[in-house]
Design an enzyme around this catalytic site. Structure first.
Site, PDB file in Angstrom:
ATOM      1  N   TYR A  65       0.933  -1.132   0.117  1.00 38.68           N
ATOM      2  CA  TYR A  65      -0.059   0.081  -0.041  1.00 38.68           C
ATOM      3  C   TYR A  65       0.988   1.221   0.051  1.00 38.68           C
ATOM      4  O   TYR A  65       1.650   1.520   1.021  1.00 38.68           O
ATOM      5  CB  TYR A  65      -0.844   0.147   1.194  1.00 38.68           C
ATOM      6  CG  TYR A  65      -1.834  -1.192   1.245  1.00 38.68           C
ATOM      7  CD1 TYR A  65      -2.344  -1.717   0.139  1.00 38.68           C
ATOM      8  CD2 TYR A  65      -2.578  -1.336   2.491  1.00 38.68           C
ATOM      9  CE1 TYR A  65      -3.278  -2.932   0.279  1.00 38.68           C
ATOM     10  CE2 TYR A  65      -3.603  -2.389   2.609  1.00 38.68           C
ATOM     11  CZ  TYR A  65      -3.727  -3.011   1.490  1.00 38.68           C
ATOM     12  OH  TYR A  65      -4.780  -4.087   1.529  1.00 38.68           O
ATOM     13  N   PHE A 211     -13.120  -4.836   2.149  1.00 35.99           N
ATOM     14  CA  PHE A 211     -14.307  -3.925   1.400  1.00 35.99           C
ATOM     15  C   PHE A 211     -15.594  -4.074   2.312  1.00 35.99           C
ATOM     16  O   PHE A 211     -16.643  -4.313   1.617  1.00 35.99           O
ATOM     17  CB  PHE A 211     -14.434  -4.505  -0.009  1.00 35.99           C
ATOM     18  CG  PHE A 211     -13.347  -4.112  -1.037  1.00 35.99           C
ATOM     19  CD1 PHE A 211     -12.505  -3.273  -0.430  1.00 35.99           C
ATOM     20  CD2 PHE A 211     -13.149  -4.911  -2.172  1.00 35.99           C
ATOM     21  CE1 PHE A 211     -11.288  -2.987  -1.481  1.00 35.99           C
ATOM     22  CE2 PHE A 211     -11.987  -4.883  -2.815  1.00 35.99           C
ATOM     23  CZ  PHE A 211     -11.221  -3.953  -2.494  1.00 35.99           C
ATOM     24  N   LEU A 213     -17.272  -2.093   3.545  1.00 40.83           N
ATOM     25  CA  LEU A 213     -18.101  -0.942   3.216  1.00 40.83           C
ATOM     26  C   LEU A 213     -18.427  -0.830   1.721  1.00 40.83           C
ATOM     27  O   LEU A 213     -18.975   0.112   1.313  1.00 40.83           O
ATOM     28  CB  LEU A 213     -17.717   0.445   3.743  1.00 40.83           C
ATOM     29  CG  LEU A 213     -17.395   0.365   5.025  1.00 40.83           C
ATOM     30  CD1 LEU A 213     -16.976   1.777   5.632  1.00 40.83           C
ATOM     31  CD2 LEU A 213     -18.687   0.328   6.029  1.00 40.83           C
ATOM     32  N   GLY A 214     -18.163  -2.135   0.984  1.00 39.83           N
ATOM     33  CA  GLY A 214     -18.338  -2.044  -0.223  1.00 39.83           C
ATOM     34  C   GLY A 214     -17.638  -1.164  -1.446  1.00 39.83           C
ATOM     35  O   GLY A 214     -18.067  -0.869  -2.281  1.00 39.83           O
TER      36      GLY A 214
HETATM   37  N1  NAP Z   1      -6.690  -8.823   1.638  1.00 35.56           N
HETATM   38  C1  NAP Z   1      -6.903  -7.928   0.814  1.00 35.56           C
HETATM   39  O1  NAP Z   1      -6.809  -8.617  -0.451  1.00 35.56           O
HETATM   40  C2  NAP Z   1      -7.373  -6.670   0.758  1.00 35.56           C
HETATM   41  C3  NAP Z   1      -7.940  -6.048  -0.205  1.00 35.56           C
HETATM   42  C4  NAP Z   1      -8.494  -4.805  -0.032  1.00 35.56           C
HETATM   43  C5  NAP Z   1      -8.374  -4.140   1.168  1.00 35.56           C
HETATM   44  N2  NAP Z   1      -7.987  -4.851   2.195  1.00 35.56           N
HETATM   45  C6  NAP Z   1      -8.097  -4.311   3.617  1.00 35.56           C
HETATM   46  O2  NAP Z   1      -9.299  -4.081   4.117  1.00 35.56           O
HETATM   47  C7  NAP Z   1      -9.531  -2.898   4.408  1.00 35.56           C
HETATM   48  C8  NAP Z   1     -10.705  -2.151   4.091  1.00 35.56           C
HETATM   49  O3  NAP Z   1     -11.052  -2.016   2.798  1.00 35.56           O
HETATM   50  P1  NAP Z   1     -11.338  -0.717   2.020  1.00 35.56           P
HETATM   51  O4  NAP Z   1     -10.781   0.395   3.148  1.00 35.56           O
HETATM   52  O5  NAP Z   1     -10.617  -0.915   0.798  1.00 35.56           O
HETATM   53  O6  NAP Z   1     -12.622  -0.709   1.737  1.00 35.56           O
HETATM   54  P2  NAP Z   1     -14.143  -0.391   2.617  1.00 35.56           P
HETATM   55  O7  NAP Z   1     -13.745  -0.337   4.192  1.00 35.56           O
HETATM   56  O8  NAP Z   1     -15.131  -0.994   2.072  1.00 35.56           O
HETATM   57  O9  NAP Z   1     -14.195   1.374   2.417  1.00 35.56           O
HETATM   58  C9  NAP Z   1     -13.371   2.320   2.419  1.00 35.56           C
HETATM   59  C10 NAP Z   1     -14.032   3.603   1.817  1.00 35.56           C
HETATM   60  O10 NAP Z   1     -14.962   3.813   2.379  1.00 35.56           O
HETATM   61  C11 NAP Z   1     -15.160   5.241   2.844  1.00 35.56           C
HETATM   62  N3  NAP Z   1     -15.659   5.337   4.186  1.00 35.56           N
HETATM   63  C12 NAP Z   1     -15.197   4.983   5.395  1.00 35.56           C
HETATM   64  N4  NAP Z   1     -16.105   5.376   6.279  1.00 35.56           N
HETATM   65  C13 NAP Z   1     -16.856   6.064   5.739  1.00 35.56           C
HETATM   66  C14 NAP Z   1     -18.034   6.965   6.140  1.00 35.56           C
HETATM   67  N5  NAP Z   1     -18.299   6.786   7.510  1.00 35.56           N
HETATM   68  N6  NAP Z   1     -18.840   7.434   5.484  1.00 35.56           N
HETATM   69  C15 NAP Z   1     -18.529   7.582   4.295  1.00 35.56           C
HETATM   70  N7  NAP Z   1     -17.425   6.880   3.735  1.00 35.56           N
HETATM   71  C16 NAP Z   1     -16.846   6.088   4.323  1.00 35.56           C
HETATM   72  C17 NAP Z   1     -13.744   5.449   2.823  1.00 35.56           C
HETATM   73  O11 NAP Z   1     -13.549   6.965   2.413  1.00 35.56           O
HETATM   74  P3  NAP Z   1     -12.662   8.048   3.341  1.00 35.56           P
HETATM   75  O12 NAP Z   1     -11.223   7.702   3.346  1.00 35.56           O
HETATM   76  O13 NAP Z   1     -13.284   9.378   2.883  1.00 35.56           O
HETATM   77  O14 NAP Z   1     -13.561   7.620   4.835  1.00 35.56           O
HETATM   78  C18 NAP Z   1     -12.864   4.779   1.653  1.00 35.56           C
HETATM   79  O15 NAP Z   1     -13.417   5.162   0.332  1.00 35.56           O
HETATM   80  C19 NAP Z   1      -8.506  -2.076   3.715  1.00 35.56           C
HETATM   81  O16 NAP Z   1      -8.336  -0.773   4.198  1.00 35.56           O
HETATM   82  C20 NAP Z   1      -7.283  -2.949   3.745  1.00 35.56           C
HETATM   83  O17 NAP Z   1      -6.584  -2.848   4.972  1.00 35.56           O
HETATM   84  C21 NAP Z   1      -7.533  -6.338   1.990  1.00 35.56           C
END
Ligand code: NAP
Length: 293
Positions: A65, A211, A213-214
């Protein structure tokens, strides 16, 4: 010892450590497309410190990352780490200079990634590293699994997790080596990995939905913009993302969501989902919202 604020969500055992069932993921702490530094590194460090202050004890991260950016921020903000903090990394991916994602699953690449994690995170051992499977990679799954086990044997990582695996790969792994946790894409809108969630629950293995939060790698949260949730937000007083996280917490005791955010305000909103209890009729309506799986 478990910090207080997230107690309401209960705890689970992750690689031998008791942690609250809401964690944090660092992928949103970098620049656009998970590449380069963030626009506001001070806010990124504040997010990490606030997460730990509010009780988060499972932080998911990866050297790729940024690359390096997220892990450097973790070390800057949190090192020396609380004794009960479980850092969870991922091995198996890498980045090209154009920000695209590539597999790095050969044994020597996995080891180089683990060594990079140790240096960036300033630790002698990473408590858990996920083997991040990339479908189509020109490597044998069992060979990568054995390479991860060798990293445990050599003390670079404390335990092996699996990421982006199907039910067959999980079963194969369970017959071969201890599996500390699993992390696949999963959430209110995408239940494709439901079979893996249920297998983890049966085996007593934490499942860290990514993901939750989709979101997509380059995109924002689909939950945060889903107007279908508005009747329920009005009825419950919870926000859309809180509903999605509370649904996960109630759906299976195996689930330990790791929502990502670059903002303290969103972090605080999301972690407050630990205090929500959804009534059965609300859960039933949320159950019906999946768009995949
Ligand atoms: N194992 C794997 O292959 C893999 C792959 C992908 C991700 N991951 C891990 O999983 C974690 C979670 O996934 P993710 O961060 O990609 O996706 P997520 O948690 O589904 O969503 C993150 C997104 O949601 C927004 N968000 C968060 N809280 C919010 C709120 N209260 N209101 C409105 N928008 C909100 C964030 O924007 P803002 O920054 O503006 O809040 C960001 O754009 C990652 O951070 C990573 O550590 C692992």
């Amino acid at each position: 010892m478990v910090a207080m604020a997230l107690d309401a969500a209960g705890t689970t055992t992750l690689a031998g450590h008791e942690v609250p069932r809401l964690g944090y993921g660092t992928m949103r702490l970098t620049g656009p497309h998970v590449y380069g530094p963030p626009a506001d590194p001070d806010e990124a460090r504040r997010v990490l410190r606030r997460a730990v202050e509010l009780g988060v004890r499972a932080i998911d991260t990866a050297w790729y990352y940024g690359p390096d950016v997220a892990n450097e921020l973790v070390a800057e903000a949190l090192h020396p780490y609380p004794e009960d903090l479980v850092l969870v990394t991922k091995l198996g991916g890498a980045r090209r200079p154009d920000a695209s994602w590539i597999a790095a699953l050969r044994p020597e690449e996995l080891r180089a990634g683990a060594e990079r994690d140790l240096r960036l995170l300033k630790v002698e051992q990473v408590p858990v590293a996920h083997l991040r499977w990339m479908p189509g990679a020109p490597v044998d799954f069992t060979e990568t699994l054995d390479a991860m086990t060798a990293l445990v044997d050599d003390g670079l990582i404390g335990a092996v997790g699996l990421s982006n695996v199907d039910a067959g790969q999980l079963e194969l792994a369970l017959g071969r080596t201890p599996v500390a946790c699993v992390s696949n894409a999963y959430g209110l809108l995408d239940r494709t990995s439901e079979d893996v969630v249920q297998r983890c629950a049966a085996a007593g293995i934490p499942f860290l939905p990514f993901f939750p939060l989709g979101a997509t790698p380059g995109g924002a949260s689909a939950v945060a913009t889903d107007e279908r949730l508005d009747d329920l937000t009005a009825r419950t007083g919870a926000t859309r993302t809180q509903l999605a996280l509370a649904w996960l917490l109630q759906h299976s005791p195996a689930l330990l969501p790791i929502p990502g955010t670059s903002s303290v305000a969103h972090l605080e909103e999301n972690l407050a989902a630990a205090d929500l209890r959804l009534d059965a009729d609300v859960v039933a309506e949320l159950d019906a919202l999946a768009t995949a799986g």
